[in-house]
Structures are given as C-alpha cells and as structure tokens.
Design a protein around this motif. Structure first.
Motif, PDB file in Angstrom:
ATOM      1  N   LYS A 118     -29.980  31.467  38.931  1.00 31.90           N
ATOM      2  CA  LYS A 118     -29.850  30.548  39.720  1.00 31.90           C
ATOM      3  C   LYS A 118     -31.256  29.615  39.788  1.00 31.90           C
ATOM      4  O   LYS A 118     -31.007  28.254  40.026  1.00 31.90           O
ATOM      5  CB  LYS A 118     -29.807  31.240  41.174  1.00 31.90           C
ATOM      6  N   THR A 119     -32.159  30.106  39.818  1.00 29.14           N
ATOM      7  CA  THR A 119     -33.629  29.588  39.884  1.00 29.14           C
ATOM      8  C   THR A 119     -33.937  28.379  38.794  1.00 29.14           C
ATOM      9  O   THR A 119     -34.252  27.487  39.052  1.00 29.14           O
ATOM     10  CB  THR A 119     -34.862  30.461  39.928  1.00 29.14           C
ATOM     11  N   MET A 122     -31.477  25.499  39.603  1.00 27.43           N
ATOM     12  CA  MET A 122     -32.089  24.830  40.124  1.00 27.43           C
ATOM     13  C   MET A 122     -33.128  23.808  39.802  1.00 27.43           C
ATOM     14  O   MET A 122     -33.427  22.740  40.243  1.00 27.43           O
ATOM     15  CB  MET A 122     -32.102  25.480  41.672  1.00 27.43           C
ATOM     16  N   THR A 165     -38.023  27.779  46.592  1.00 30.52           N
ATOM     17  CA  THR A 165     -37.381  28.909  46.052  1.00 30.52           C
ATOM     18  C   THR A 165     -37.957  30.223  47.049  1.00 30.52           C
ATOM     19  O   THR A 165     -39.486  30.427  47.150  1.00 30.52           O
ATOM     20  CB  THR A 165     -37.496  29.479  44.704  1.00 30.52           C
ATOM     21  N   LYS A 167     -37.349  33.439  46.225  1.00 32.28           N
ATOM     22  CA  LYS A 167     -36.976  34.572  45.369  1.00 32.28           C
ATOM     23  C   LYS A 167     -37.854  35.485  45.562  1.00 32.28           C
ATOM     24  O   LYS A 167     -37.699  36.848  45.031  1.00 32.28           O
ATOM     25  CB  LYS A 167     -36.685  34.287  43.883  1.00 32.28           C
ATOM     26  N   ASP A 246     -33.832  27.732  47.021  1.00 28.97           N
ATOM     27  CA  ASP A 246     -33.268  28.484  45.962  1.00 28.97           C
ATOM     28  C   ASP A 246     -33.523  29.890  46.571  1.00 28.97           C
ATOM     29  O   ASP A 246     -34.420  30.222  47.273  1.00 28.97           O
ATOM     30  CB  ASP A 246     -33.852  28.530  44.732  1.00 28.97           C
ATOM     31  N   GLU A 247     -32.378  30.818  46.626  1.00 32.78           N
ATOM     32  CA  GLU A 247     -32.588  32.214  47.242  1.00 32.78           C
ATOM     33  C   GLU A 247     -32.923  32.154  48.319  1.00 32.78           C
ATOM     34  O   GLU A 247     -33.626  32.887  49.163  1.00 32.78           O
ATOM     35  CB  GLU A 247     -33.324  33.017  46.354  1.00 32.78           C
ATOM     36  N   THR A 288     -28.840  28.219  47.011  1.00 37.06           N
ATOM     37  CA  THR A 288     -28.319  29.447  46.352  1.00 37.06           C
ATOM     38  C   THR A 288     -28.727  30.465  47.169  1.00 37.06           C
ATOM     39  O   THR A 288     -29.687  30.594  47.796  1.00 37.06           O
ATOM     40  CB  THR A 288     -28.826  29.415  44.910  1.00 37.06           C
TER      41      THR A 288
END
Length: 632
Positions: A118-119, A122, A165, A167, A246-247, A288
């Motif tokens: 995903k990262t 993106m 992000t 994450k 993201d995340e 995401t």
C-alpha cells in the motif's frame, strides 16, 4: 507543443540499457524523431520503448557504465517509488492511476492486509500527480501508464499533493501517539515550506502556518490541519489538491491495543472530516488501511467515498502480486523451477476473483536466495491476532486446528468492523482474520443482509505457521521447542513414560495454579500442543464415535499411518495411575476407536491421561482391531 530532446546517456539510464545500444537503435530508425547533432543522437524525451527492448526492461546500468546486465535487487523495505522504479526490480502497478482517473470519484478507501504494497503504491500515485521543481515524468515514461495516451500524460506533475503515512505510528500511550501525529503533520507542512513566502496567502494563513511549524499549535489546530493545508495549497498553486493518507487506521489499532481508543478516534475523525468532507479545495482523496472503520462515524457525511475491499473485483490486481507477475519475477531471477515452492508458501489470497501472492514475502524470498521462511509473520502487527487467540473459547480453538489441517470454516463476512468488536462473535473474528490477511475466501456460499456467507481457509504454508505459533504462544510461552519435540515423539511412538515427563515438565514450569483446574483445562493444554502434529494428522475434539464422545482423536493423513485416541481424567493425586488406566478402558469399552476403524485405520494407540493439580500419569495400550472384530 515544443518537444524536449535528450541524449543517449540519459535515455540509457532510464531504460536500463547501454548508451551504445541506444545509439544503435537510433541508427536502425527504431526511435522515431531521433536525429543526429554532431556526434550525438538527439532523441525525443517521450519516445516509446521499442518492442525489441521489452524483454530487457529489468536490466540496469550504473551511471559510470561499469556494470552491465546485472540483476536489479529486490526492494526489501523500500517504499520510495522513485528509488524502487529506478534502481530495483519493480512490479508495474501504474495502471491504478489510469483506473482512478477513469472512475472519476472524489475519495477512495482501499483496505488491504499490512505489507501488501500500500505505501509504495501510494507513493507511486503521489509521484505521478505531484507538481515539483524537477521533471518526475522520467519515472513513468517506461511504465504502463505512459502508453495509455495523452489524457493521462497531461495530468502528470500538475497537482499540489498532501501525503501522509501512519505506518510507523505504534506508540503505546495517547500522549506519545498525539506527539507522533503532530510530528507527522508538521513534517508535511515543512514539505510545503514554499507557503511561508507565498504572496497569495493572507497574514492569518501565515500565522497559522507558523504555529504549526513552531509546534505551538493547539490540539484543535492540529485536528483541522489537513483542511487548512489543502486550502492554502489551493490558493498558492491555483489548483485543487490531491490528498493521500496511507495506513490511516494504524493509530486507531494502537489506541485499541493500549487503551486510548476514544481519544485517537476523536482526533482522527476531525482530521479526516476537515480535509475530505465538503472540501472545495479537494481534487482527489485516497486512503489506505486494513479496516473500514465506519461505525464510529469516522467517514460520516462522505457520500462520495468509494470503498474497495479484498472482496471487490475492481482494483484487485494493484495490491499484491498476481500469478503472472510472480512468474515473470522468477524467470528474471532464473528460478522458474521454484514456482511451486513460492506458490505453496506465499500464494492463496483472493482479492475479488484475482489470485494474489503476498508481495512482502515474495520479495524477501528472492532476496533470501530463495530459501522460504515465514517473512510476513516476522513483521510487526500480530498483536491483535494474539488478543483473539488469548480470548478464544474451545470451539474457536477446535476450528483453528481444523483450519490447520486444510479444512474450511463458514462465516458471515462483514468488512465494516471496528477494533473493539474484533473479539466479539465468531463471525466478526473470522471477518477480521480475513481482511487482515490470515484467511482467504475459498467459496462464496450465499448472503445475509448484503453480507456474503463464505467458506474460509488458511491461504498458504506461511500463514499456517503463524497460526501454529499463536496457538502455541497462547500457553504462556512455555511450549519450548524441546518440549514440543518430546511431545510429538511420545505421541508417535506411544511412549507413555516420555509423555508423562513432557506434560509434567509443562505443569511444573507454568506459573499458574492448577489445584482446582478441571478436565477442560488439561484438554486445552494438550490440544494446543497438538498444533505441531497438524501436518500429519486430522485432529478432532469432542466428537461422537462408538457409544460416546472421545476427548481427542488423531486420524493419520497418510494411508497405513497410526491413529490415536486420547482420553482425560481429573482426579485426586493418589488415584492418578488408576484413573489413567481407567481412561484407556473407557476408550475400549465405549468403542471410541470406531471412527478411525471406519476410515481404514488398523493401527490405533489409546492414551489415558490423568491429572491432579500439577501431577500427571499416562497409560498407553495398542488397540487390536482384528481381535475386537472377531469378538463381534
């Protein structure tokens, strides 16, 4: 429109071939529009790669031309699209950009398991759309999106982009998480430092900017930071803004695990609403995560939200690797003969109707000289799975062993889950295991209230090892490798003495007090240990056979293999040996071996296991199938 021309050296670095090969293609007329100026060929910057180079697209050349035809490395842990696409083996996912543009929706949410690309994906979207001082089209001219035509090329590098992000947001307190969220937001403001000198922004805007950059903003300021930043970027550039988060649910998961769920939900709700809901400065929003957390009103009012989950067909090929992509990767690295092993370990996921491999594990497999390991389970993120296992009842544990043996479980799948509910009813647990990447849809059976009823199974050998480890870890970490080896050996050989010593060792080492423990507890301990035998036996618990219900049955998977019945008794310490023998006689008298005999198992061992607190005694006898039949 003016055409930009480049020299062979620049094009060779982009395409991964030598400058000499580029010059040869010019001479052969295979690069339309190229002309010679003095001793240099001048080539149109947007020239397409000729078909004769398609098979060489994964070779690369160093800037000094010292190394040719060297295989690109695997991008282990690299999430920068520029770096991966330019220096590593890159599986081209750029057509996601085409599909997003064609769909023309305002806000997307893609939910996929962790470590499924995903990262990186993106960052690829960010790199494509973002307006920068440098020409970023060079990262796409040899990619699939560039062959789709002018409609997509004209959008490249044209928009201000907000990119966040979360994450790495794994803090254990709300205070630390809040500081982390503010730090991430502040860094994104710093990335747009040009706003501080913008003639199009008001003094009020610049004062707000300064409060964020100097870390003097209030919690309210930070909650509305993305909405404010998008408005300022739109003023400065005269274009609407693309927002990529993201995340997004990683902070929320941490809030659930460590007890600050309400605080982080409140913060994230305001943060996302400010930038995605009724924002006139928004061109496109993409999020995401693992879950769609809609029940907490996190996305309330977002009527334009397109949610794409692992159950949907659209976009299914853009997260994870397809069969074709893994096959091409294996061919590139010269290990096509290992495809069967890769499939056994890392394939098995179904996103919509598309078969998907775990990309993190496949990349690590190639990077690890093609030695298979459970790479995915070694990354962070199993805390929730541990929580599920620790709160599991005996029915759930029984179903886990069925899954380990290749069977399926049925569940009403609901992808609209919130973290506080994940250890609720059994369907919610299985739904979470599915969306988190621990189960796969084997079959669609029907539907109930718009939720599909599915048969679920373990996707591959890697995830099977995760389940085995979590079952074993459920028992206080005392199931050591040596203890489990002895346990397996004692079962396979019918060694009552070794099994007694093994169980005694576990009971004595455990910190728990078993003086008042019931038979079900000891049953659960042995049942957990049996996870190490799930490759060779079908393991059943509390099933009818003969004239009653056995405690545990081990049916061999191989023809001619030995089967076993295990019966438990809890008793007083003085009666241990007597009750162990009584348990064996109960197996015989109530014909618990009938089910194994029905399946053609001729060699059957009978274990009687008696417990009293931390003391144990085991009796063992072989069941004579022929002798019983002769009596009948």
């Amino acid at each position: 429109m003016d055409i930009r021309y480049i020299k062979a050296k620049e094009l060779s670095a982009r395409w991964g071939v030598t400058p000499r090969r580029i010059n040869q293609l010019c001479t052969e007329g295979k690069l339309p529009g190229a002309y010679k100026e003095g001793k240099f060929w001048m080539i149109p910057d947007d020239v397409d790669r000729p078909d004769c180079l398609r098979e060489n697209r994964n070779l690369y050349v160093r800037e000094d031309s010292a190394v040719y035809n060297r295989k690109r490395p695997c991008p282990v842990g690299i999430t920068s699209y520029k770096e991966v696409s330019n220096e590593c083996y890159y599986v081209d996912k750029t057509l996601l950009i085409r599909d997003i543009i064609d769909n023309h929706s305002k806000v997307y949410l893609f939910t996929r398991p962790r470590r499924f690309g995903k990262t990186l994906t993106m960052d690829m979207v960010r790199t494509f759309f973002e307006k920068t001082d440098t020409d970023t089209s060079v990262y796409f001219k040899n990619k699939k999106i560039w062959r789709e035509g002018a409609l997509y090329k004209e959008k490249q590098g044209q928009y201000p982009v907000i990119f966040l992000t979360f994450k790495d947001a794994h803090q254990s307190t709300w205070q630390d998480m809040y500081a982390s969220l503010c730090f991430t937001l502040r860094n994104e403001f710093l990335r747009h430092i040009e706003l501080t000198t913008s003639a199009r922004l008001s003094d009020y805007d610049k004062k707000y900017l300064k409060s964020i950059l100097d870390d003097e903003a209030t919690i309210i300021d930070y909650q509305f930071a993305l909405g404010k930043l998008s408005a300022m970027l739109s003023k400065h550039y005269g274009r609407n803004v693309i927002v990529i988060i993201d995340e997004y649910d990683t902070p929320i998961q941490q809030g659930h695990i460590f007890g600050y769920y309400d605080e982080v939900i409140g913060f994230m709700r305001n943060l996302l609403s400010a930038v995605l809901k009724d924002n006139p400065s928004l061109e496109l929003g993409i999020l995401t995560g693992i879950l769609r957390i809609a029940k907490e009103s996190l996305f309330s009012g977002l009527n334009n939200l397109v949610v794409n989950t692992i159950l949907d067909d659209e976009y299914s090929q853009y997260f994870g690797f397809t069969e074709e992509e893994v096959s091409a990767m294996a061919q590139y690295y010269g290990v096509s003969d290992r495809l069967g092993e890769i499939k056994e370990w890392y394939d098995g996921y179904m996103f919509g109707r598309t078969g998907i491999y775990n990309p993190w594990s496949v990349i690590n497999y190639f990077n690890n000289k093609c030695v298979p390991k459970a790479f995915w389970s070694r990354t962070s993120g199993n805390e929730i799975i541990g929580e599920l296992f620790n709160s599991a009842d005996t029915t759930f544990a029984d179903n886990l062993l069925r899954l380990l043996q290749g069977s399926t479980v049925q569940a009403i799948v609901d992808t609209d889950i919130i973290y506080p509910e994940i250890n609720g009813d059994i369907d919610t647990i299985y739904s979470f295991l599915l969306v988190a990447g621990y189960l796969r849809v084997s079959e669609h059976i029907g539907s109930l209230y718009d939720n599909p009823i599915c048969a679920l199974s373990i996707p591959n050998y890697e995830i099977k090892s995760v389940f085995q480890k979590e079952i074993i870890d459920r028992y206080n970490g005392i199931f050591t490798g040596a203890l489990l080896r002895n346990f397996a050996e004692s079962i396979r050989t019918g060694n009552a003495h070794l099994l007694t010593e093994t169980l005694q060792q576990y009971l004595l080492q455990s910190a728990s007090v078993f003086d008042t423990a019931h038979e079900d507890f000891y049953h659960g301990v042995v049942f957990g240990m049996l996870a190490v035998l799930s490759d060779n036996y079908y393991i059943s618990s509390n099933r009818e056979s003969g004239e009653g219900r056995f405690d545990i049955e081990l049916q061999p998977k191989s023809r001619g293999g030995h089967g076993y019945i295990i019966e438990f008794k809890a008793c007083k310490e003085a009666e241990l040996e007597k009750m162990a023998g009584s348990a064996v006689r109960q197996i015989q008298q109530k014909s618990y071996t009938a089910n194994l005999e029905k399946h053609g198992v001729s060699g059957i061992g009978m274990f009687g296991v008696a417990f009293s607190g931390k003391k144990v005694s085991v009796a063992y006898e072989e069941h004579d199938v022929k002798k019983r039949k002769s009596r009948e």
